[in-house]
Design a protein around this motif. Structure first.
Motif, mmCIF file in Angstrom:
data_model
loop_
_atom_site.group_PDB
_atom_site.id
_atom_site.type_symbol
_atom_site.label_atom_id
_atom_site.label_comp_id
_atom_site.label_asym_id
_atom_site.label_seq_id
_atom_site.Cartn_x
_atom_site.Cartn_y
_atom_site.Cartn_z
ATOM 1 N N ARG A 1 11.378 -5.890 -1.810
ATOM 2 C CA ARG A 1 12.303 -6.631 -2.678
ATOM 3 C C ARG A 1 13.274 -7.435 -1.829
ATOM 4 O O ARG A 1 13.574 -8.582 -2.135
ATOM 5 N N ALA B 1 9.149 -0.235 -0.914
ATOM 6 C CA ALA B 1 9.469 -1.194 -1.970
ATOM 7 C C ALA B 1 10.816 -1.860 -1.760
ATOM 8 O O ALA B 1 10.981 -3.036 -2.071
ATOM 9 N N VAL C 1 11.958 -0.079 -7.296
ATOM 10 C CA VAL C 1 10.628 -0.307 -7.840
ATOM 11 C C VAL C 1 10.037 1.080 -8.056
ATOM 12 O O VAL C 1 9.968 1.881 -7.121
ATOM 13 N N PHE D 1 6.243 -0.804 -11.048
ATOM 14 C CA PHE D 1 5.160 -1.561 -10.427
ATOM 15 C C PHE D 1 3.903 -1.344 -11.254
ATOM 16 O O PHE D 1 3.430 -0.221 -11.386
ATOM 17 N N ASP E 1 8.315 -9.006 -9.575
ATOM 18 C CA ASP E 1 9.572 -8.605 -8.950
ATOM 19 C C ASP E 1 10.745 -9.471 -9.413
ATOM 20 O O ASP E 1 11.868 -9.004 -9.549
#
Ligand code: ARG
Length: 634
Positions: free
Chosen positions: A174, A170, A433, A501, A490
């Motif tokens: 991002r 994650a 996340v 998430f 996001d």
């Protein structure tokens, strides 16, 4: 600016003096602010250069378009109270100003509303004419704004930076989303942008991976699906290595001689293999290079789905050993690093006074066996990039888990005597996340997530059979919608916030989600298809027919877009753009019933179409800035 001049009688453009950060050619609101500053100078006697930057935005349209707080004008002490003085000023505001209605007063605030007619007839043609460029401002990135021949400023955006053979987690997702957006943003602001992917592709674990491939690798599987195959090998060999270590430890405890076992252990073999790599042994490097090259081919495919490309695939492996040795000497000579049990470390508490020195801790820069570390490589890489690109700014898009690492890095560069370079570097960080998983289990790779979300969107699309049958390439559209879902979720909060998430929420059409944003875009597209007017016909519309409050309000929002763009350069937050786009979509959706296209008189239809087309342009521009691909139909 020309448009305003043509349309607004009595607007004295000569009086729009040169304010700093005033770009009348790209931002019509700058003309409004300049004009208002001139008018207010006459009334208040305050220097217009103080008024101009004090004119700020409002929270919502009902509070006006611009607002001025009297205390921001640094009024001399002892005069009338701010609440009272704004009353007096408002009373003196000209009745027949060409751009503004008479101001509203509330406490010590004066709020200003744009007059509808001149606004509509200047903003809409500007948007239609500028198209994809509306909102961007290429002069912001000029080295010398007065002399374009001096060239653009240079920025490096380093982002994504996954580790070969390990999960693309994650944090990398991002970084990819935010970095892609920042690259677009600076490009729109006229900077010369170089995008670098700094791969994790070096270290003992890549020696171990090569061993794993020799033992149980499969050429074919590697060619077909390098990312997964390498990951499987990586997991398998690490499990074996851990088991082996435990066994050796047990035997040692039992008093056995384990010298030979240790010398032949996987750990030791990996170390030797990696040593060969750092010595540039061709055979050892060939294997590693193949892993790297094949992984990059795969990464590129995934990045393409996200509209992202890199100018350079750099990585930890690319850092020169001799550069690092050289910097190592400098660190010792300048007494920045010191010896500790054969290793070299930097004790910041001895170099940087106070709490900061303690906070920076004591990182190692050389291990006892002479090998470099993650931090050492970053020091060298930063200086090498500066030598190569002579950048004006460099951004590292890396999770906030590495805040300390980047602080240490920048401080070391400064201590080495390069404060000028350190000052050009910025860490753009972001939170975690939580709970990222596919429907089948925990996620390992970005591709799995994207496939899963796309499947979900495809299912949803199929539920509306009529519409589904009209979509030319439903799989491709589902893919784009899935990606939009992930990206919008996001980018909804501030970067630093953690978020959970949530597949159901992100793929929903309710609320401010990716699919909803795409739907809003597709809907304005469908209006254009139905109206069947050409761009020339739309441009020739009679804008004075757009008098309804709904129409004027949409134009007021559209007029803000260049301001939102330049404000985003200050916040560097995707949510600045996203929040604006959702405001737009809400204003649009509440206007469709009021500002109908079908069944309207031809002239009205044309004018409304111009309004919707301008909204279409701005929505699309905002979405592309974020890295989304606006869909035309679904
Ligand atoms: N590969 C690293 C990781 O996955 C991120 C690299 C960040 N960039 C840097 N210059 N250190 O944690």
């Amino acid at each position: 600016m020309d448009q305003l001049q043509q349309q607004v009688e009595g607007l004295n453009l000569n009086a729009i003096a040169e304010f700093p950060n005033c770009f009348p050619d790209v931002n019509p609101l700058d003309v409004y602010r300049a004009h208002l500053s001139n008018v207010l100078t006459e009334i208040t006697g305050v220097d217009k250069n103080i008024i101009y930057p004090a004119l700020s935005w409002t929270q919502s349209l009902d509070k006006g378009d611009l607002v001025l707080a009297a205390p921001a004008l640094r009024l001399p002490k002892g005069g009338p109270k701010p609440d009272q003085i704004v009353q007096e000023w408002a009373a003196k505001f000209p009745e027949n100003d060409p751009l503004f209605e008479k101001p509203h007063v509330h406490s010590y605030f004066m709020s200003f509303f744009f007059r509808g007619a001149p606004l509509v007839s200047s903003i809409l043609p500007t948007i239609l004419q500028k198209g994809h460029k509306f909102g961007t401002n290429p002069s912001l990135g000029l080295k010398d704004p007065k002399d374009p021949s001096k060239g653009q400023k240079k920025i490096i955006v380093e982002f994504s930076s996954p580790n070969i053979a390990k999960p693309f987690h994650a944090g990398h997702l991002r970084s990819t989303i935010i970095g892609g957006f920042l690259g677009n943003l600076y490009e729109g602001a006229g900077w010369d942008v170089t995008r670098i992917n700094y791969l994790g592709d070096w270290g003992k674990q890549y020696g171990l991976l090569a061993l794993a491939f020799e033992k149980f690798g499969d050429e074919k599987a590697l060619e077909q699906d390098p990312i997964n195959h390498l990951f499987q090998l990586y997991v398998r060999i690490n499990t074996e290595m851990t088991e082996e270590k435990e066994q050796i430890a047990k035997r040692k405890e039992a008093g056995e001689d384990v010298t030979e076992a240790e010398a032949n252990s996987l750990d030791e073999q990996a170390r030797r293999y990696f040593k060969k790599m750092t010595d540039r042994d061709e055979k050892a490097l060939a294997m590693w290079k193949k892993f790297r090259d094949l992984s990059i081919v795969r990464y590129k495919q995934t990045y393409a789905r996200l509209n992202i490309h890199f100018d350079e695939y750099s990585g930890e492996s690319q850092v020169s050993e001799s550069d690092m040795a050289h910097i190592g000497h400098q660190l010792e000579e300048k007494k920045i690093s010191k010896e500790d049990n054969g290793a070299q470390l930097i004790d910041f508490s001895e170099l940087v006074p106070g709490k900061e020195g303690k906070r920076l801790e004591k990182p190692l820069v050389r291990k006892r066996d002479g090998t470099a570390l993650y931090l050492t490589r970053d020091i060298s890489e930063l200086l090498a990039r500066h030598a190569k690109y002579n950048f004006d700014k460099m951004i590292y898009v890396v999770a906030s888990a590495q805040d300390l690492h980047l602080k240490q890095l920048f401080k070391i560069i400064e201590l080495l005597g390069h404060k000028d370079i350190a000052d050009k570097c910025q860490h753009i960080n972001f939170g975690l996340v939580l709970g990222m998983s596919t429907r089948k289990g925990t996620v390992k790779f970005l591709d799995d997530i994207l496939r899963d979300v796309a499947d979900k969107m495809h299912e949803t699309m199929r539920k509306n059979e009529d519409k589904y049958n009209q979509v030319e390439n439903p799989e491709a559209v589902a893919d784009v919608l899935g990606i939009s879902s992930v990206m919008v979720q996001d980018m909804t909060g501030k970067r630093i916030n953690n978020y959970t998430f949530n597949m159901d929420q992100m793929t929903s059409f309710e609320g401010d989600t990716g699919p909803y944003l795409q739907y809003a875009h597709a809907r304005v597209c469908s209006i254009k298809r139905k109206a069947g007017l050409s761009d020339e016909e739309i441009a020739s519309a009679d804008f004075s027919l757009l008098t309804e409050p709904h129409a004027v309000n949409i134009v007021r929002l559209l007029a803000q877009w260049p301001d939102v763009f330049s404000n985003t350069l200050r916040t560097l937050e995707p949510t600045t753009v996203l929040a604006y786009l959702f405001k737009m979509t809400h204003a649009l959706s509440s206007s469709y019933d009021v500002l109908r296209i079908m069944g309207s008189e031809p002239a009205v239809l044309k004018a409304r179409m111009a309004l919707y087309e301008a909204a279409h342009i701005v929505l699309g521009n905002g979405m592309r800035l974020l890295g989304l691909s606006p869909v035309e139909r679904y």
